[in-house]
Motif scaffolding. Sequence first.
Motif, short mmCIF file in Angstrom:
data_model
loop_
_atom_site.label_atom_id
_atom_site.label_comp_id
_atom_site.label_asym_id
_atom_site.label_seq_id
_atom_site.Cartn_x
_atom_site.Cartn_y
_atom_site.Cartn_z
N ILE A 321 0.84 -1.20 0.00
CA ILE A 321 0.00 0.00 0.00
C ILE A 321 0.88 1.25 0.00
CG2 ILE A 321 -1.62 1.35 1.39
CD1 ILE A 321 -2.94 -1.21 2.23
N ILE A 325 0.24 2.64 -3.61
CA ILE A 325 -0.86 3.61 -3.54
C ILE A 325 -0.36 4.95 -3.02
CG2 ILE A 325 -3.14 4.07 -2.57
CD1 ILE A 325 -3.32 1.64 -4.22
N ASN A 378 -13.83 9.68 1.10
CA ASN A 378 -13.10 9.72 -0.17
C ASN A 378 -12.45 11.07 -0.45
OD1 ASN A 378 -15.26 11.28 -0.87
ND2 ASN A 378 -16.19 9.77 -2.25
N ASN A 383 -5.21 9.86 -0.63
CA ASN A 383 -5.62 8.69 -1.43
C ASN A 383 -6.49 7.70 -0.63
OD1 ASN A 383 -4.19 9.81 -3.48
ND2 ASN A 383 -2.53 8.33 -3.47
N GLU A 385 -9.59 6.70 -0.66
CA GLU A 385 -10.46 5.76 -1.37
C GLU A 385 -9.63 4.63 -2.01
OE1 GLU A 385 -14.12 7.15 -4.05
OE2 GLU A 385 -12.19 7.31 -5.01
N GLN A 386 -8.47 5.00 -2.50
CA GLN A 386 -7.60 4.00 -3.13
C GLN A 386 -7.07 3.02 -2.09
OE1 GLN A 386 -6.99 3.64 -6.30
NE2 GLN A 386 -7.72 5.54 -7.19
N VAL A 387 -6.69 3.55 -0.93
CA VAL A 387 -6.18 2.68 0.13
C VAL A 387 -7.26 1.69 0.56
CG1 VAL A 387 -5.30 2.60 2.49
CG2 VAL A 387 -4.53 4.40 0.95
N GLN A 389 -9.73 0.57 -1.14
CA GLN A 389 -9.92 -0.47 -2.17
C GLN A 389 -8.83 -1.51 -2.12
OE1 GLN A 389 -11.27 0.53 -6.26
NE2 GLN A 389 -11.11 2.62 -5.55
N ALA A 390 -7.60 -1.05 -1.85
CA ALA A 390 -6.50 -2.00 -1.75
C ALA A 390 -6.72 -2.94 -0.56
CB ALA A 390 -5.17 -1.25 -1.62
N LEU B 64 -12.57 -8.28 -6.82
CA LEU B 64 -11.39 -7.74 -6.14
C LEU B 64 -10.29 -8.78 -6.00
CD1 LEU B 64 -13.01 -5.55 -3.37
CD2 LEU B 64 -11.87 -4.82 -5.44
N ILE B 69 -2.68 -4.74 -6.33
CA ILE B 69 -2.12 -3.39 -6.46
C ILE B 69 -0.66 -3.43 -6.91
CG2 ILE B 69 -3.63 -2.11 -4.90
CD1 ILE B 69 -1.47 -2.41 -2.77
N PRO B 92 -4.51 2.46 -10.75
CA PRO B 92 -3.68 2.26 -9.55
C PRO B 92 -4.03 0.99 -8.77
CG PRO B 92 -4.46 4.51 -9.67
CD PRO B 92 -5.15 3.77 -10.77
N GLN B 93 -5.24 0.47 -8.95
CA GLN B 93 -5.64 -0.74 -8.22
C GLN B 93 -5.18 -2.01 -8.93
OE1 GLN B 93 -7.16 -1.01 -5.25
NE2 GLN B 93 -7.05 1.20 -5.05
N ARG B 95 -6.22 -2.72 -12.01
CA ARG B 95 -7.33 -3.13 -12.85
C ARG B 95 -6.93 -2.98 -14.31
NH1 ARG B 95 -10.89 -0.03 -10.14
NH2 ARG B 95 -11.77 -1.60 -8.77
N ILE B 253 -17.44 2.37 -5.96
CA ILE B 253 -16.09 2.55 -6.49
C ILE B 253 -15.41 1.25 -6.89
CG2 ILE B 253 -15.51 4.74 -5.40
CD1 ILE B 253 -14.12 3.18 -3.22
N THR B 254 -15.86 0.12 -6.37
CA THR B 254 -15.22 -1.12 -6.78
C THR B 254 -15.83 -1.67 -8.07
OG1 THR B 254 -16.67 -2.18 -5.18
CG2 THR B 254 -14.37 -1.90 -4.56
N TYR B 268 -4.37 11.54 -12.03
CA TYR B 268 -3.05 11.13 -12.50
C TYR B 268 -2.65 11.80 -13.81
CZ TYR B 268 -3.56 7.64 -8.91
OH TYR B 268 -3.74 7.02 -7.71
#
Lengths: 538, 308
Positions: A321, A325, A378, A383, A385-387, A389-390, B64, B69, B92-93, B95, B253-254, B268
Amino acid sequence: MTLRTTTLAAAILAVSAHGAAAQELTIGLSSEPTSMDPQFHNLATNTQVRLNIFESLIAQDPLQGLEPSLATKWEALDDTTWRYSLREGVEFHDGTPFTARDVIYSVCRIPLVENSPSSFSIYTQSVTDMRAEDDHTLIIETNGPNPLLPVESSTWAILSADASGAEDTVTFTEDGCEGMGTLPASNDFNSPDVAAGTGPYMLDEFTRGSQIVLTRNEDYWGEAPDWERIVMRPITSAGPRVAALLSGDVDMIESPPIQDLPRLEDANFKVVDSLSNRIIYLHMYHQDHDAPGIEGTNGENPLLDAKVREAISLAINREAIVERIMGGYAEPAGELLPPPMFGTSGRAVDAYDPERAQALLAEAGYEDGFKIVLGTPNDRYINDEQVAQAVAQMLTRIGIETEVDASTASQFFSRRNDQEFPIYMAGWGAASGEMSSPLKSLVASYDPDAGLGVTNPGRYSNPELDSILKEAMVTIDDDKRSQLLQKAESIALDEHGIIPLHYERTAWAMKPGLDYEPRVDQYTLAFEVKDVSDEAQD
Amino acid sequence: MTIVADSVEQPVHPKRVAQDSPVRRFARAFIEDRLAVAGLAIFLLIALLAILAPWITPQNPYDLAQLDIMDGGLAPGEASFSGMTYWLGTDPQGRDMLSAIVYGLRISLVVATVSLLCAIAIGIVAGMTAAYFGGRIDSIIMRIVDLQLSFPAILIALILLALLGRGVDKVILALIIVQWAYYARTVRASAIVEIRKDYMDAARCLALSHRRIMFRHLLPNCVPPLIVVGTVQIAQAIALEATLSFLGVGVPITEPSLGLLIANGYDYLLSGRYWVSVFPGIALVVTIVAINLMGDRMRDVLNPRLQK
């Protein structure tokens, strides 16, 4: 407009007409203060601006260590009595001398500020008496042993009693003080006449949504700052803030998005960063079996089982992470505050071990896993929201099918406090810079009247932890207190009552020729920005 | 809509097919415009991709457990450690952007189509009821329509989703609520014209039920303008869903749709990872342009005033 401000404005016009660009610093802020009243709102955004104008008895250095400011010395006379020696020869911006009367007035006003969204009175609650032995010696009594009084007094903004309209004698009494005169309203501080502090800068202009202009206090008691004039502009969106720096509209910005840092460095901008006091953590619902948002467990709450909580912690690859991320701008966390800050034990970060995590789940009787909803804001943490999701990816991989429920900060916090999430991600910045702050709020048993567990909507509770923490809170001896805090923290972490993820790193980006010592409290202090370019010599 | 199908499949005399079948006539006029045909072809291709998504994409971007990642932020054409090549890069995930775009198109089309059909159904009932019964019923229904059309669609949808929360079903519901008024107004306008015609008097003289008159006799003659409004609206529905997701109130979001993919990549853009935002953006633009090309031509063909 008074004669003074008119001359000031004329002087500024003259200066800018001469094109003295090197003497002006423009900073792009990520959020705007809600008021110029330094006692209105206990919010980092406000504090970092007020520290330019209003000082406190004690200041915090970049690592949140305490250092003398308006008080030159402070000591505990006994468990409940403190003596502060005040600095002599200090003048407010309006020319009046700084004395113990101003301190008493300032502390008295804190609980009287009207409509405060988050009052500083939590830092004055323990004070039961204040009296001046002489103009520059102050005695403070507390309602019990309060080892944090020096830290708390670093949050009291000291106002000029005269500029605020106090009477000649101000007397502290527990139920409202005497001699306060007519209190200035928070809006009155938008005017430089009322906003008189002792700080290195004086307020010149505050235009909401547009800019805050400060001018140097030439009679400042301490080291003179490098800039004659500071302009702070709130640019709340990250993209435009970076663009403003790239185009030269501002000289420095706070919290640049971490994904843009390589590009800023390539373009020759300077980036400084440091570990912050902000921990990003997972908190779980411990109250009973009636947990929201969990499926596939026959109505049980698996989070009550310490093995499941440990499995969650071991399933998370914190290094990944941080690297992927957070772009390296974070550090994997094993505690609630980064070591070596006060009260940390240097505990190791939980290792990433998905096999062991799956084994633990099976031991707890959940070999087929279960479904869970992970709440996250979010737009609050870096980050976020990204964390989240990870984390959801990693939990799903060990069999805990995770759905991410992301919402804006205001929605998220109210839903969190209504206990809508079985597990959620959030952050905590320890304003006091020591361990009692996260322990009191995040893991102490819920008891709002005592100010304990107020951010513990999962209702984690351990009586042993509570009693050790309470003992620590009345222990004046630093070493002993640190030991107690470490012990309390270890209890919570041993049974994974809370799962630390990472400590955020805070970054600042600025044009070449500037320098700023990064701070753990994430404040952008204009007077600490140094001019290191060659032009500084002329 | 079944009514339209009925009228299409009416048995016609074989000899007169070439002259009289309205569908044939429509098809012949439609293919005169090459752009419209291109639009149709692209749209069919996109629809096919969306339908077949689970079988043709290298990854299920909504599972998921399939994401890692460690594969995040790869540039287009780069391969991961596991050896998989990501032709449009990864977000970034981790995907796969190609899979995410195809699945995103699927959500966009499903949301737009389902909300369109439901909104048309509601619009037909409301519009025809208003036109047929007139008087107070007409005033009430049309004032509700006026009230709703006086607010921007995006504003109403934003408020609804802020109240309902995220989710594909909720986005569909919000889109139905903001769209039905257009169809109600269109249907009412054409129905009012039709009602004055002789065949309606004839139907009434036969003492047929209101329902039968409305749906068997009146409705088929109000369909052409509906088709035109529908094709324009379906493109708008896709854009509206993308906007809502971009603003963070749409899909979860997923399970990103095109709008959310663009929003994710937006952060980005400055740092050079253009592919996270640009490719879904292109997919969205192509879809909307293709549908609009079809819609424009249909409007020309179905508009009696423009016919030769």
